[in-house]
Design a protein around this motif. Structure first.
Motif, PDB file in Angstrom:
ATOM      1  N   ASN A 190       0.685  -1.186   0.063  1.00 27.45           N
ATOM      2  CA  ASN A 190      -0.030   0.148   0.041  1.00 27.45           C
ATOM      3  C   ASN A 190       0.888   1.097   0.060  1.00 27.45           C
ATOM      4  O   ASN A 190       0.566   2.509  -0.587  1.00 27.45           O
ATOM      5  CB  ASN A 190      -0.971   0.009   1.242  1.00 27.45           C
ATOM      6  N   GLU A 191       1.979   1.382   0.612  1.00 28.77           N
ATOM      7  CA  GLU A 191       2.876   2.524   0.746  1.00 28.77           C
ATOM      8  C   GLU A 191       3.505   2.742  -0.580  1.00 28.77           C
ATOM      9  O   GLU A 191       3.383   3.783  -1.031  1.00 28.77           O
ATOM     10  CB  GLU A 191       3.895   2.091   1.840  1.00 28.77           C
ATOM     11  N   GLU A 192       3.687   1.718  -1.479  1.00 30.65           N
ATOM     12  CA  GLU A 192       4.228   1.976  -2.768  1.00 30.65           C
ATOM     13  C   GLU A 192       3.385   2.476  -3.484  1.00 30.65           C
ATOM     14  O   GLU A 192       3.472   3.155  -4.376  1.00 30.65           O
ATOM     15  CB  GLU A 192       4.980   0.570  -3.084  1.00 30.65           C
ATOM     16  N   LEU A 193       2.147   1.584  -3.695  1.00 28.93           N
ATOM     17  CA  LEU A 193       0.997   1.997  -4.403  1.00 28.93           C
ATOM     18  C   LEU A 193       0.704   3.623  -4.128  1.00 28.93           C
ATOM     19  O   LEU A 193       0.335   4.306  -5.041  1.00 28.93           O
ATOM     20  CB  LEU A 193      -0.359   1.316  -4.022  1.00 28.93           C
ATOM     21  N   HIS A 194       0.512   4.018  -2.785  1.00 24.96           N
ATOM     22  CA  HIS A 194       0.410   5.530  -2.583  1.00 24.96           C
ATOM     23  C   HIS A 194       1.495   6.265  -3.510  1.00 24.96           C
ATOM     24  O   HIS A 194       1.209   7.400  -3.911  1.00 24.96           O
ATOM     25  CB  HIS A 194       0.451   5.780  -0.953  1.00 24.96           C
ATOM     26  N   ARG A 195       2.766   5.958  -3.081  1.00 23.96           N
ATOM     27  CA  ARG A 195       3.760   6.775  -3.706  1.00 23.96           C
ATOM     28  C   ARG A 195       3.541   6.905  -5.336  1.00 23.96           C
ATOM     29  O   ARG A 195       3.517   7.981  -5.929  1.00 23.96           O
ATOM     30  CB  ARG A 195       5.132   6.215  -3.447  1.00 23.96           C
ATOM     31  N   ARG A 196       3.140   5.759  -5.859  1.00 22.76           N
ATOM     32  CA  ARG A 196       3.177   5.702  -7.442  1.00 22.76           C
ATOM     33  C   ARG A 196       2.025   6.566  -8.041  1.00 22.76           C
ATOM     34  O   ARG A 196       1.928   6.974  -8.801  1.00 22.76           O
ATOM     35  CB  ARG A 196       3.453   4.246  -8.025  1.00 22.76           C
ATOM     36  N   ILE A 197       0.752   6.201  -7.036  1.00 22.73           N
ATOM     37  CA  ILE A 197      -0.354   6.936  -7.491  1.00 22.73           C
ATOM     38  C   ILE A 197      -0.270   8.530  -7.379  1.00 22.73           C
ATOM     39  O   ILE A 197      -0.596   9.167  -8.292  1.00 22.73           O
ATOM     40  CB  ILE A 197      -1.538   6.300  -6.939  1.00 22.73           C
ATOM     41  N   ASP A 198       0.391   8.705  -6.046  1.00 24.67           N
ATOM     42  CA  ASP A 198       0.541  10.210  -6.026  1.00 24.67           C
ATOM     43  C   ASP A 198       1.362  10.936  -7.133  1.00 24.67           C
ATOM     44  O   ASP A 198       1.132  12.034  -7.343  1.00 24.67           O
ATOM     45  CB  ASP A 198       1.132  10.707  -4.615  1.00 24.67           C
ATOM     46  N   ALA A 199       2.254  10.263  -7.520  1.00 27.44           N
ATOM     47  CA  ALA A 199       3.525  10.609  -8.422  1.00 27.44           C
ATOM     48  C   ALA A 199       2.699  10.940  -9.951  1.00 27.44           C
ATOM     49  O   ALA A 199       3.059  11.707 -10.782  1.00 27.44           O
ATOM     50  CB  ALA A 199       4.586   9.817  -8.390  1.00 27.44           C
ATOM     51  N   GLY A 200       1.803   9.918 -10.101  1.00 34.26           N
ATOM     52  CA  GLY A 200       1.252   9.824 -11.493  1.00 34.26           C
ATOM     53  C   GLY A 200      -0.419  10.574 -11.712  1.00 34.26           C
ATOM     54  O   GLY A 200      -0.951  10.374 -12.434  1.00 34.26           O
ATOM     55  N   ILE A 201      -0.831  11.080 -10.402  1.00 39.44           N
ATOM     56  CA  ILE A 201      -2.081  11.461 -10.671  1.00 39.44           C
ATOM     57  C   ILE A 201      -2.405  12.644 -11.837  1.00 39.44           C
ATOM     58  O   ILE A 201      -3.657  12.553 -11.992  1.00 39.44           O
ATOM     59  CB  ILE A 201      -2.643  12.085  -9.164  1.00 39.44           C
ATOM     60  N   GLY A 202      -1.592  13.458 -12.030  1.00 35.79           N
ATOM     61  CA  GLY A 202      -1.702  14.143 -13.221  1.00 35.79           C
ATOM     62  C   GLY A 202      -2.194  13.626 -14.443  1.00 35.79           C
ATOM     63  O   GLY A 202      -2.876  14.195 -15.177  1.00 35.79           O
ATOM     64  N   LYS A 203      -1.794  12.386 -14.473  1.00 35.93           N
ATOM     65  CA  LYS A 203      -1.823  11.631 -15.832  1.00 35.93           C
ATOM     66  C   LYS A 203      -3.199  11.485 -15.993  1.00 35.93           C
ATOM     67  O   LYS A 203      -3.872  11.180 -17.184  1.00 35.93           O
ATOM     68  CB  LYS A 203      -1.146  10.135 -15.904  1.00 35.93           C
ATOM     69  N   LEU A 204      -4.090  11.180 -14.900  1.00 39.82           N
ATOM     70  CA  LEU A 204      -5.440  10.899 -14.869  1.00 39.82           C
ATOM     71  C   LEU A 204      -6.368  11.695 -15.803  1.00 39.82           C
ATOM     72  O   LEU A 204      -7.415  11.459 -16.147  1.00 39.82           O
ATOM     73  CB  LEU A 204      -5.955  10.559 -13.383  1.00 39.82           C
ATOM     74  N   GLY A 205      -6.086  12.981 -15.545  1.00 33.08           N
ATOM     75  CA  GLY A 205      -6.872  14.227 -15.935  1.00 33.08           C
ATOM     76  C   GLY A 205      -6.860  14.029 -17.614  1.00 33.08           C
ATOM     77  O   GLY A 205      -7.878  14.343 -18.230  1.00 33.08           O
ATOM     78  N   ALA A 206      -5.919  13.488 -18.346  1.00 29.66           N
ATOM     79  CA  ALA A 206      -5.836  13.227 -19.602  1.00 29.66           C
ATOM     80  C   ALA A 206      -6.963  12.110 -20.377  1.00 29.66           C
ATOM     81  O   ALA A 206      -7.083  12.165 -21.395  1.00 29.66           O
ATOM     82  CB  ALA A 206      -4.268  13.052 -20.214  1.00 29.66           C
ATOM     83  N   MET A 207      -7.597  11.493 -19.252  1.00 31.85           N
ATOM     84  CA  MET A 207      -8.448  10.352 -19.670  1.00 31.85           C
ATOM     85  C   MET A 207      -9.648  11.132 -20.267  1.00 31.85           C
ATOM     86  O   MET A 207     -10.499  10.484 -21.090  1.00 31.85           O
ATOM     87  CB  MET A 207      -8.776   9.550 -18.320  1.00 31.85           C
ATOM     88  N   VAL A 208      -9.918  12.217 -19.766  1.00 31.43           N
ATOM     89  CA  VAL A 208     -11.222  12.818 -20.140  1.00 31.43           C
ATOM     90  C   VAL A 208     -10.721  13.997 -21.169  1.00 31.43           C
ATOM     91  O   VAL A 208     -10.046  14.520 -20.901  1.00 31.43           O
ATOM     92  CB  VAL A 208     -11.965  13.503 -18.922  1.00 31.43           C
ATOM     93  N   PRO A 209     -11.505  14.138 -22.291  1.00 32.35           N
ATOM     94  CA  PRO A 209     -11.312  15.213 -23.280  1.00 32.35           C
ATOM     95  C   PRO A 209     -11.307  16.675 -22.483  1.00 32.35           C
ATOM     96  O   PRO A 209     -11.959  17.055 -21.723  1.00 32.35           O
ATOM     97  CB  PRO A 209     -12.311  15.190 -24.236  1.00 32.35           C
ATOM     98  N   GLY A 210      -9.884  17.252 -22.655  1.00 32.22           N
ATOM     99  CA  GLY A 210     -10.021  18.512 -22.039  1.00 32.22           C
ATOM    100  C   GLY A 210      -9.894  18.533 -20.624  1.00 32.22           C
ATOM    101  O   GLY A 210      -9.903  19.628 -19.912  1.00 32.22           O
ATOM    102  N   GLY A 211      -9.607  17.503 -19.873  1.00 29.23           N
ATOM    103  CA  GLY A 211      -9.564  17.400 -18.337  1.00 29.23           C
ATOM    104  C   GLY A 211      -8.499  17.501 -17.571  1.00 29.23           C
ATOM    105  O   GLY A 211      -7.003  17.411 -18.426  1.00 29.23           O
ATOM    106  N   GLU A 212      -8.504  17.697 -16.519  1.00 33.06           N
ATOM    107  CA  GLU A 212      -7.118  17.811 -15.623  1.00 33.06           C
ATOM    108  C   GLU A 212      -7.722  17.569 -14.044  1.00 33.06           C
ATOM    109  O   GLU A 212      -8.774  17.682 -13.718  1.00 33.06           O
ATOM    110  CB  GLU A 212      -6.517  19.204 -15.640  1.00 33.06           C
ATOM    111  N   VAL A 213      -6.825  17.026 -13.369  1.00 31.79           N
ATOM    112  CA  VAL A 213      -7.224  16.717 -12.026  1.00 31.79           C
ATOM    113  C   VAL A 213      -7.171  17.994 -11.258  1.00 31.79           C
ATOM    114  O   VAL A 213      -6.094  18.730 -11.082  1.00 31.79           O
ATOM    115  CB  VAL A 213      -6.219  15.541 -11.228  1.00 31.79           C
TER     116      VAL A 213
END
Length: 101
Positions: A15-38
């Motif tokens: 879980n610790e490593e998942l938190h680290r990796r997800i936190d580091a890549g959260i900005g990529k998730l905005g690109a999933m939605v057209p014109g999106g950003e987190v």
């Protein structure tokens, strides 16, 4: 509200490593939605992150749940963005595993 877009991704990380990796890549998730950003995100507890995407003037609620051996990502699309559900699901299936690398 349409059916949420959901993708599960297997992992073998702590879980610790998942938190680290997800936190580091959260900005990529905005690109999933057209014109999106987190625009905001936070951990509710050790196993649940909630976040909000801003896209096409719409706010989209989403969450990532850490489960045993997999993560579950879910995006609740408002009606205006529901027409993009299949494309968003495909992009989520492509992007979510990159958060774990």
């Amino acid at each position: 509200m349409s059916e949420p877009v959901t993708v599960e991704v297997p992992h073998n990380l702590s879980n610790e490593e998942l938190h680290r990796r997800i936190d580091a890549g959260i900005g990529k998730l905005g690109a999933m939605v057209p014109g999106g950003e987190v625009c905001e995100h936070h951990w509710e507890n050790d196993r649940l992150m909630t976040f909000t995407l801003q896209a096409l003037g719409q706010r989209v609620g989403a969450r990532i749940e850490l489960l045993e051996g997999r993560i579950k990502a879910e995006i609740a699309l408002p009606p205006m963005l529901a027409m993009f559900a299949n494309k968003i699901k495909a992009k989520l299936a492509e992007t979510a595993p990159t958060l774990l690398r």
